[in-house]
Design an enzyme around this catalytic site. Sequence first.
Site, PDB file in Angstrom:
ATOM      1  CD1 TRP A  26      16.669   1.163  51.430  1.00 55.59           C
ATOM      2  CD2 TRP A  26      16.664   1.091  53.665  1.00 55.59           C
ATOM      3  NE1 TRP A  26      16.591  -0.151  51.810  1.00 55.59           N
ATOM      4  CE2 TRP A  26      16.578  -0.220  53.175  1.00 55.59           C
ATOM      5  CE3 TRP A  26      16.666   1.298  55.043  1.00 55.59           C
ATOM      6  CZ2 TRP A  26      16.509  -1.332  54.018  1.00 55.59           C
ATOM      7  CZ3 TRP A  26      16.592   0.196  55.883  1.00 55.59           C
ATOM      8  CH2 TRP A  26      16.523  -1.098  55.358  1.00 55.59           C
ATOM      9  CG  ASN A  40      21.464   8.990  57.089  1.00 58.85           C
ATOM     10  OD1 ASN A  40      22.658   9.175  57.061  1.00 58.85           O
ATOM     11  ND2 ASN A  40      20.950   7.781  57.135  1.00 58.85           N
ATOM     12  CD  GLU A  87      22.890  -8.260  46.174  1.00 54.01           C
ATOM     13  OE1 GLU A  87      22.620  -7.287  46.884  1.00 54.01           O
ATOM     14  OE2 GLU A  87      24.056  -8.661  46.003  1.00 54.01           O
ATOM     15  CG  HIS A 110      25.521 -33.116  57.942  1.00 58.42           C
ATOM     16  ND1 HIS A 110      25.638 -34.220  58.772  1.00 58.42           N
ATOM     17  CD2 HIS A 110      26.713 -32.984  57.326  1.00 58.42           C
ATOM     18  CE1 HIS A 110      26.873 -34.711  58.675  1.00 58.42           C
ATOM     19  NE2 HIS A 110      27.537 -33.974  57.789  1.00 58.42           N
ATOM     20  CD  GLU A 133      29.210 -12.170  46.657  1.00 57.84           C
ATOM     21  OE1 GLU A 133      28.669 -12.045  47.772  1.00 57.84           O
ATOM     22  OE2 GLU A 133      29.248 -11.262  45.819  1.00 57.84           O
TER      23      GLU A 133
END
Length: 607
Positions: free
Chosen positions: A74, A98, A486, A502, A479
């Site tokens: 990654w 890593n 994602e 607001h 969520e």
Amino acid sequence: MCGIVGIVGREAVTPRLVDGLQRLEYRGYDSAGVATLVDGAIARRRAEGKLTNLRNVLQARPLDGITGIAHTRWATHGAPTENNAHPHATAKVAVVHNGIIENFRELREELIAGGHVMETETDSEGIAHLGTAERDRGASPQQAAARALRRLDGAFALGILFAGHDGLLIGARRGCPLVVGYGDGEMYLGSDALAIGPLSNRVCYLMEGDWVELTAEGAVIHDASDAVVHRETKLAMITGGLIEKGNYRHFMLKEIYEQPAVIGDTLGTYYNQLSRRVVLPELPFDLASVPKITIVACGTAYYAGLVAKYWFERVGRVGAEVDVASEFRYREAALPEGGLAVFVSQSGETADTLAALRYCREQGQHILSVVNVPESSIARESDVVLPTHAGPEIGVASTKAFTCQLVVLACLAIATARARGAIDAAAEAELTHALVEVPAAATEVLKHDDRIEAIAGDIAKARDVLYLGRGALYPLALEGALKLKEISYIHAEGYAAGEMKHGPIALIDPAVPVVVLAPSDRLFGKTVSNMHEVIARGGRILLVTDVEGERHAGDGAAWKLVLPDMHEFVAPVLQAIPVQLLAYHAAVSRGTDVDQPRNLAKSVTVE
Ligand code: F6R
């Protein structure tokens, strides 16, 4: 992030290293690579992108060798190209890494000034060159590794091979987990026990600062001062088989559908059928007297914590704060002596959450974790672990782990309320009964999947989507937005419904669908008023409510999803399912890679 695996073997290692990488792909899938020692020389194959690309490379150009290391990446420093893929190697040293080497720029300049030629943009390549420089100065592989390690700042788990030393693999850890596996005339190294699950279940978790020499005969472990140390071995409860998708198109869908079962399994641990009460394992502190609860987590797990804040305060009558771990760990929060710190994590390896845990320990907090991987670092460093029994979660987007986290936190809130005398027996029985009904209710909610799929087809055409909720449904709005962005890459935001006026209400136009999460709870009327403010301004609403709610919501919503009536206490658990399915179907209709969305990894082991 990134996953590493290594074998000092008796027979060809490459296929087994690639199998280990497949188990580690949840830690990143930007590139993958393998290096082995073939007649004393370092040989390697690397490929950009998913593991399947490396398999193709290996099919075209197989790799022999009985000692090897492998890596799934990654990207942190350097683009996700083949050239930046691990293992990084000189003619003398090959490394998989890593973590993040924070002083890599200084090291790089020093090495380049010393005549080393760097081929990549990564922070990791310098480690191979540091080892090479030591070897050039006459150090043994062990000395070279020990000296190189002392030069590194930052977090790492490493696997290192040395040319000319076919039966030797060196591993090291600081800040990132690393597991040694014991085999029959073979030794293994992995980022976690899952990586080496089919090879060995007798494992040793290296401690902070440890490094290890692995040969076919066994392991010699050194601590940070290079002294030889003994570390306990354990039996890992990991199955050898890979988890399959079954008849489901994606792991995410399978995991969404597993929720009634795994919520039931999780509840089964904390609910006593005879007494019909929530029962927690014995706690090394008294819930009645903790002055405050501090909840820390990241991403979806943070939203589970945010729901729990509502429960602890309203049901348990105890002050609860919740924060994202990456902020909390540097905030120097003032915490009352003897407070309870709760860490929520699916993987149990999230670097920021682990760092926050260590901070709380220094601050005299009792450490409780809610984790899905019982052998994880967070679990091992906690005073008490309340496991979720979601089973392995493979889809990168968290679904079943989230609802199981909610269930465990709900049980903890009930136990806290009882301990503090905040609820009487009748109220406790009502809440517990509502929880016990969740698996069956979740099955009912899943029956709305076809309708959700149809609505998702419309939502998928939007460029932006808003989610609104109040009270314990506000975290579900967050969520829902996270899930959608994602995996479908549609921009989405969650807001507390009362906050709309607001600012965010300026965004309302017919092109921005607004998902309103409004079960018929005590805040229903207020949420519905906010919904009508949006309708009045031309907004297109998806109302997610229940039978009772639909009766009182009025007209104007473009789409309605009417779930069975549900107890307010468990509404956040059940409303999670439609937001998951909505994101899933929107992503499928946009053709994204649902289980491995771009730029993400399942386990975030760098800060
Ligand atoms: C989102 C998601 C992430 C994780 C977060 C924390 O779907 O999966 O936001 O929730 O990275 O991970 P854990 O729970 O492993 O600490």
